[in-house]
Write a protein that holds these residues in place. Structure first.
Motif, PDB file in Angstrom:
ATOM      1  N   PHE A  66      -0.419  -1.694   3.008  1.00 37.71           N
ATOM      2  CA  PHE A  66      -0.705  -0.675   1.991  1.00 37.71           C
ATOM      3  C   PHE A  66       0.532  -0.411   1.132  1.00 37.71           C
ATOM      4  CE2 PHE A  66      -0.568   3.738   0.583  1.00 37.71           C
ATOM      5  CZ  PHE A  66      -1.742   3.818  -0.153  1.00 37.71           C
ATOM      6  N   LEU A  67       1.690  -0.265   1.775  1.00 32.48           N
ATOM      7  CA  LEU A  67       2.917   0.004   1.029  1.00 32.48           C
ATOM      8  C   LEU A  67       3.276  -1.185   0.135  1.00 32.48           C
ATOM      9  CD1 LEU A  67       5.352   1.643   0.265  1.00 32.48           C
ATOM     10  CD2 LEU A  67       6.442   0.976   2.418  1.00 32.48           C
ATOM     11  N   ASP A  68       3.089  -2.383   0.638  1.00 34.07           N
ATOM     12  CA  ASP A  68       3.378  -3.577  -0.160  1.00 34.07           C
ATOM     13  C   ASP A  68       2.542  -3.595  -1.444  1.00 34.07           C
ATOM     14  OD1 ASP A  68       4.653  -6.313  -0.355  1.00 34.07           O
ATOM     15  OD2 ASP A  68       2.545  -6.886  -0.378  1.00 34.07           O
ATOM     16  N   SER A  69       1.292  -3.146  -1.335  1.00 33.49           N
ATOM     17  CA  SER A  69       0.438  -3.118  -2.527  1.00 33.49           C
ATOM     18  C   SER A  69       0.946  -2.104  -3.555  1.00 33.49           C
ATOM     19  CB  SER A  69      -1.009  -2.804  -2.153  1.00 33.49           C
ATOM     20  OG  SER A  69      -1.175  -1.441  -1.797  1.00 33.49           O
ATOM     21  N   LEU A  70       1.510  -0.983  -3.086  1.00 34.35           N
ATOM     22  CA  LEU A  70       2.086   0.000  -4.015  1.00 34.35           C
ATOM     23  C   LEU A  70       3.263  -0.597  -4.780  1.00 34.35           C
ATOM     24  CD1 LEU A  70       2.133   3.343  -1.958  1.00 34.35           C
ATOM     25  CD2 LEU A  70       0.583   2.725  -3.813  1.00 34.35           C
ATOM     26  N   VAL A  71       4.052  -1.404  -4.091  1.00 32.43           N
ATOM     27  CA  VAL A  71       5.215  -2.020  -4.727  1.00 32.43           C
ATOM     28  C   VAL A  71       4.799  -3.149  -5.666  1.00 32.43           C
ATOM     29  CG1 VAL A  71       7.341  -3.324  -4.292  1.00 32.43           C
ATOM     30  CG2 VAL A  71       6.738  -1.373  -2.830  1.00 32.43           C
ATOM     31  N   ARG A  72       3.880  -3.984  -5.216  1.00 33.63           N
ATOM     32  CA  ARG A  72       3.492  -5.170  -5.982  1.00 33.63           C
ATOM     33  C   ARG A  72       2.660  -4.844  -7.227  1.00 33.63           C
ATOM     34  NH1 ARG A  72       3.577 -10.374  -3.612  1.00 33.63           N
ATOM     35  NH2 ARG A  72       4.501 -10.410  -1.526  1.00 33.63           N
ATOM     36  N   TYR A  73       1.759  -3.877  -7.069  1.00 34.99           N
ATOM     37  CA  TYR A  73       0.756  -3.701  -8.123  1.00 34.99           C
ATOM     38  C   TYR A  73       0.720  -2.324  -8.787  1.00 34.99           C
ATOM     39  CZ  TYR A  73      -0.870  -7.790  -5.536  1.00 34.99           C
ATOM     40  OH  TYR A  73      -0.943  -8.997  -4.879  1.00 34.99           O
ATOM     41  N   HIS A  74       1.483  -1.350  -8.255  1.00 41.11           N
ATOM     42  CA  HIS A  74       1.321   0.014  -8.764  1.00 41.11           C
ATOM     43  C   HIS A  74       2.630   0.687  -9.156  1.00 41.11           C
ATOM     44  CE1 HIS A  74      -2.942  -0.125  -7.832  1.00 41.11           C
ATOM     45  NE2 HIS A  74      -2.612  -0.678  -6.673  1.00 41.11           N
ATOM     46  N   GLY A  75       3.651  -0.114  -9.422  1.00 43.74           N
ATOM     47  CA  GLY A  75       4.843   0.405 -10.070  1.00 43.74           C
ATOM     48  C   GLY A  75       5.862   1.097  -9.196  1.00 43.74           C
ATOM     49  N   VAL A  76       5.703   1.093  -7.873  1.00 43.43           N
ATOM     50  CA  VAL A  76       6.731   1.687  -7.015  1.00 43.43           C
ATOM     51  C   VAL A  76       7.911   0.723  -6.949  1.00 43.43           C
ATOM     52  CG1 VAL A  76       7.311   2.429  -4.684  1.00 43.43           C
ATOM     53  CG2 VAL A  76       5.079   3.016  -5.658  1.00 43.43           C
ATOM     54  N   PRO A  77       9.096   1.148  -7.351  1.00 43.13           N
ATOM     55  CA  PRO A  77      10.248   0.238  -7.359  1.00 43.13           C
ATOM     56  C   PRO A  77      10.590  -0.263  -5.960  1.00 43.13           C
ATOM     57  CG  PRO A  77      10.701   2.210  -8.657  1.00 43.13           C
ATOM     58  CD  PRO A  77       9.437   2.473  -7.893  1.00 43.13           C
ATOM     59  N   ASN A  78      10.878  -1.534  -5.875  1.00 46.63           N
ATOM     60  CA  ASN A  78      11.201  -2.134  -4.581  1.00 46.63           C
ATOM     61  C   ASN A  78      12.403  -1.451  -3.932  1.00 46.63           C
ATOM     62  OD1 ASN A  78      10.665  -4.359  -2.637  1.00 46.63           O
ATOM     63  ND2 ASN A  78      12.746  -4.942  -3.188  1.00 46.63           N
TER      64      ASN A  78
END
Length: 432
Positions: free
Chosen positions: A250-262
């Motif tokens: 779930f967290l990976d999807s936030l980073v990959r597709y929803h703009g959460v900076p790595n």
């Protein structure tokens, strides 16, 4: 004094770091009990194994030959301690069946059993699974049942027996002492911006599993709104998990597709030291996962728990902060951040009697089994902290000073090795 062997069963094989913290904490408590009772450390063997000591393959085939590793471990133990795990789960898990079979083997070999600070799902008079558990818990080898959440259900499970029950703290509330981290003092925070807030996500399907109408998209919107509000008021954030692979997805999807900076995310955490390091960066924490809340509490970091399961509000209530656990109707950024702001202004106050409850009951149970004639009284909190410091110091002397992570890992692993330093059950011990 003859050797005393404790078989400790926890969820150590879980990818949830909270379970690793529990294991380390219970090992520390057991070693402290040994010292408290005057047992030479060389005469106390703690063999830590997964609570799933009864294999899944056995449960599906009932092939008795598959029980040999469990029989070997149980038959040579002087006492079995189930430590801090949700061992009675029957609603959407079948773990209760493994617990039942473990108790049956303990009865076969007449090995006494202590349940220490376990998670208990609500007792049911009409559910066959719950009633199967009740029958197994009536076995005379069960000597104690303490829980971190549902005391009334615990009492009903052993109703009609002499088995003592108690509501106790989770062993992880002592994580600061176990891992040698200074808990933050209680102090008011005058800052209203520039703080770092920890955000602990969970897996997409956990809400449906617990009857909550809250989708993956809902959780995603919730976190993105929290982040937006934090940024608008000048606060920083870290977003991470407690190690569950499905949480990481779930967290990976936030980073990959929803703009959460790595750079703001720790997608993969694998050890207690890593979770503790993330939490220590934070002034406050918002968490779905219970042991993010518990470890934050141990470190003196104020947190808000988001209630997807009854165990979350039970923890906050037991620690004296029921208002910091929010029902799903309050899962909006305004309410959550207001609650966190109040929590950060108040800090974290710890009641020593509450913290000590898990140790005192474990001490009493162990004393009655392995040292019934001892006149020793349970240690105080300061004495437990001293014992933990001594243990960490002894382990640290065995590794290079700069290798702190290795020292902490050895502190957790050393008590579980057999006399030859090797692993007994490769499946459960994680050996190559």
């Amino acid at each position: 004094m003859p050797n005393t062997e404790v078989l400790l069963l926890t969820n150590r094989d879980s990818d949830n770091i909270g379970d690793q913290i529990i294991e380390a904490s219970v090992i520390s408590l057991l070693k402290t009990v040994g010292s408290n009772l005057g047992i030479d450390p060389k005469s106390l063997t703690i063999r830590s194994r997964a609570a799933s000591i009864i294999s899944r393959k056995y449960m599906s085939t009932r092939d008795e030959s598959l029980l040999e590793p469990a029989r070997r471990a149980i038959s040579r133990a002087d006492v079995i301690v189930f430590g801090g795990a949700p061992l009675f789960n029957y609603r959407y898990q079948s773990f209760y069946l493994r617990t039942i079979r473990t108790l049956e083997l303990a009865a076969e070999y007449d090995v006494p059993v202590l349940f220490s600070s376990i998670g208990v799902e609500p007792y049911s008079e009409t559910n066959d699974r719950s009633q199967q558990l009740k029958q197994a818990l009536r076995l005379p080898v069960v000597r104690q049942l303490t829980t971190r959440d549902d005391l009334e259900s615990a009492k009903k499970y052993v109703e009609g027996t002499q088995t003592p029950t108690a509501l106790v703290s989770d062993p992880a509330v002592l994580a600061d002492s176990v891992f040698g981290v200074d808990s933050r003092p209680v102090e008011d925070s005058q800052a209203d911006s520039g703080r770092c807030i920890g955000l602990v996500v969970t897996r997409a399907g956990i809400f449906k599993d617990n009857g909550i109408d809250f989708s993956e998209a809902d959780q995603r919107r919730f976190w993105l709104d929290i982040i937006s509000q934090l940024e608008s008021r000048g606060d920083d954030y870290r977003i991470f998990t407690t190690g569950h692979f499905s949480d990481e997805m779930f967290l990976d999807s936030l980073v990959r597709y929803h703009g959460v900076p790595n750079k703001k995310a720790a997608v993969t955490l694998n050890a207690p030291e890593e979770l503790i390091a993330e939490l220590q960066k934070c002034d406050g924490v918002i968490a779905y996962r219970l042991h993010a809340s518990i470890t934050s509490f141990a470190l003196g970091i104020p947190s808000v728990g988001l209630n997807w399961n009854f165990k979350v509000p039970d923890f906050y209530r037991s620690m004296g902060y029921p208002e910091r656990a929010l029902e799903n109707s309050d899962w909006n950024s305004a309410k959550v951040l207001r609650t966190l702001d109040v929590a950060m202004s108040e800090g974290v106050a710890k009641d020593p009697d509450t913290l000590m409850s898990v140790y005192r009951t474990l001490f009493t149970g162990m004393k009655g089994i392995i040292a019934p004639d001892s006149e020793a009284d349970a240690y105080s909190l300061s004495e437990i902290e001293r014992e933990n410091a001594d243990l960490r110091r002894n382990v640290s002397e065995a590794v290079p000073r700069e290798d702190a992570t290795k020292a902490a890992t050895l502190l957790r692993v050393l008590p579980t090795a057999d006399q030859h330093g090797c692993c007994e059950d490769r499946e459960n011990w994680g050996c190559e």
